[in-house]
Write an enzyme that holds these catalytic residues in place. Sequence first.
Site, short mmCIF file in Angstrom:
data_model
loop_
_atom_site.label_atom_id
_atom_site.label_comp_id
_atom_site.label_asym_id
_atom_site.label_seq_id
_atom_site.Cartn_x
_atom_site.Cartn_y
_atom_site.Cartn_z
N GLU A 501 34.91 -23.28 13.93
CA GLU A 501 35.49 -22.18 14.45
C GLU A 501 34.72 -21.60 15.59
OE1 GLU A 501 36.66 -20.05 11.08
OE2 GLU A 501 37.58 -21.85 10.11
N GLU A 532 39.19 -24.50 7.10
CA GLU A 532 37.94 -24.77 6.70
C GLU A 532 37.78 -26.03 5.76
OE1 GLU A 532 39.08 -21.62 7.00
OE2 GLU A 532 37.50 -20.58 7.69
N HIS A 599 32.51 -10.97 2.95
CA HIS A 599 32.05 -11.57 4.13
C HIS A 599 30.40 -11.36 3.99
CE1 HIS A 599 35.63 -12.00 6.46
NE2 HIS A 599 35.19 -12.51 7.49
#
Length: 824
Positions: A501, A532, A599
């Site tokens: 990405e 992914e 994250h």
Amino acid sequence: MPKRIMIHPAEQRKKGKIEFPPILLNQYSRTLKDELDRFAREDLIHIYRDMLIIRTFEAMLNEVKTKTSYKGLEYNHRGPAHLSIGQEASAVGQAFLLGVDDHIFGSHRSHGEILAKGLSAIAKLDDDTLMSIMKTYNDGLTLKVVERDSAENVKELAIDFLVYGALAEIFGREAGLNKGMGGSMHVFFTPFGVYPNNAIVGGSADISVGAALYKKVNHKKGIVICNIGDASSACGPTWEALCFAAMDQFKVLWDKAHRGGLPLIMNFVNNFYGMGGQPVGETMGFKYVARIGAGLNPEQMHAERVDGYNPLAVIDAIARKKEIIERGDGPVLLDTLTYRYSGHSPSDAMSYREKSEVEEWQQVDSIVTYGRDLVGAGLCGQTDIDKEKEAVEELVFRAYEKAVDLEISPRADLYSVGSLLERTMFSNGNLESLDTQRKPETLIPLEDNPRVKQLAGKSRAGVDENGQLVPKGKCVVLRDAIFEAVIDRFYKDPTLVAYGEENRDWGGAFAVYRGLTEALPYHRLFNTPISEGAIVGTGVGYGLEGGRALVELMYCDFLGRAGDEVFNQLSKWQSMSGGMLKMPVTLRVSVGSKYGAQHSQDWTSLVAHIPGLKVVFPATPYDAKGLMNAALSGTDPVVYFESQRIYDMPELFHGAEGVPAGYYEVPIGEPDVKKDGDGLTILTIGAVLYRALEASKILESEYGISCEVIDARSIVPFNYEKVIDSVKKTGRILLTSDACDRGSFLQTLAAKISQFCFDDLDAPPVVVGARNWITPADEVEDSFFPYSSDILDAVHEHIERLPGYTAKRECGTSELLRRSAEGI
Ligand SMILES: Cc1ncc(C[n+]2csc(CCOP(=O)(O)OP(=O)(O)O)c2C)c(N)n1
Ligand SMILES: [Mg+2]
């Protein structure tokens, strides 16, 4: 670099409608007699023979599984057998036109496709080529077994080789096509263009796309066919694969020499059932698998349904689809209808379908009807058909007899040191380029690259000759070090591609790839969909075909999205092929910080737990470049962790020389002593190194404890020597990383060190990980991640009382027990 594709409001806001051209169903209407102008008699007979071989092979396996014997010869096959009795025409029809450069990937139910493709290859290859393949494959082991019976000619011998090799593989024998390491659901044979079959439903989808990508990028001959079941159309990875395969950029942005769709047929082998669930009418809403094509691109992926009960209809479809692919208009999608009479597996009680339904399909059985048509067209008589049946029975029994015999077909010895699996979990190659014949395609000379030029003006070290810190903005930092290794390999290895990405234009997440867009054409560096699974899975396919892929997960937390591709695919195929396939794929995984619970996680332990992956986590620019160089010259899958906390960290451990501008490798598996000491060993993984060094400073200056700080650098493999030597000196060790404490790789290291250094240890190894919580917001993340104070607290509580020290947070044994009892 701005994008070439403009988005204009006037255009986007215009009234209109999307039109869908019809998706055709079963349009083939020629008879066998009609086809006499297109086919030789011999070929038409071979189609019959090949279907018969598959049927007989599968029927034999069914009997073995249900009766533990075949033709009076007993054998208990403990492994699986997902049979495709009834599906033969779809496999043989597909294989008929394919050459060895056309590669097929498949599913758990692929015995038929393997045999069909193999038989088609044997028909096309000349005797010398066949002999040379058989003599060299598996060091001639498989050939040696089949040579015991004298065959009439090389082609007959090759058929024996194929049937025996497949069966020996299913029975887990060393002379099997994959040395017995693949087994029933994974048999393959690349010299005939048969690539891995996958026990994970839909698993072949993105791998096939990667294989087609390899062919497209490297101008290799042939097409790729992905054979997956109708029920696999629901799998996330299948959708991701389809989205990746149908990307506009292949036809819009790639340079002229590489423009055009992927040479891929996504073939849904539609037998109308999952195991017992029915996609049509129950578990899906598409009514026809072919409808999927309508959602993917304006060409609707040229989707159509073809009657897989008629081998000639399938041949006709493959011929037409190949034409589409050859003119650069792929990929294509086929919904090849078929039916299995056999259960999902021989233990299947078939409670989910009516007997009469099976009987209806048996009444139009493709082998019976095709055989009848052959006789009807005067191509052979019933006696020829009977003779063929007899010959095929003998062929399959010949293979069976040898495959069940442990003397003739032993299993690989996995018990001794240096066993087959010890040798094949990793291939441990080192190659500057995977294609030395070609020059890498680049857009500008390396020295003209703006970032390369900019870095030439920077200090290679974070400290100057006087030991003073150089301002970060003036140094080569960790993200630059990764970039240097990556761009260097792009100019050495023409097969190298990088994607993920925001890899292009944006400059790569966290600016690691800034400067690559200017250097590389689209086909070597491109943006992918947010897929992914497909990012990693296509990398696997690209690697299996012989290319080098560098793929990327923007955050470690997205590893879950690519779970199957990392855990079951990337890690497995080298050893599942008995070492015959390589996986030169590097997966960059960036560990976040500041971004909260989804994250900021360090999941190194998950990856380290899976056999077959090399795992590294550099914390300094020197190591980052050296380890990336090692990863990109190796032939193994490497999961390369990076930490977003330290992308801007200069090199502090290699004096004024810093990060060498030239090429060097840091060997994977070797920890590095970052600071000498003799009172306490601190072993770190990843970015925590710098916090450990802070702690060691305090321990030394305030408490007189001299610390030796060792940076693991690699997690798999891991050479304990330096750690053992250190513990012999210090007698104590603390281990720390940003991974949550429970189940972290530090626990494995600690347990092994206890075992290896028991006599030298004055205290048990102490692990300081992150708390077993979600990662909280950046402002309070010091409550979660290990900081220097946590290291001091742990030393004070578990290793040595620090005079006058008061622990910042409770972390004594009773507190650890409380946390454990509460699961936090
Ligand atoms: C990811 C995954 N989920 C579930 C299974 C268990 N399983 C094996 S085969 C199968 C049905 C697959 O159906 P389909 O894709 O239509 O292939 P078919 O068996 O009909 O050839 C299932 C659910 C699996 N192997 N992998
Ligand atoms: Mg199915």
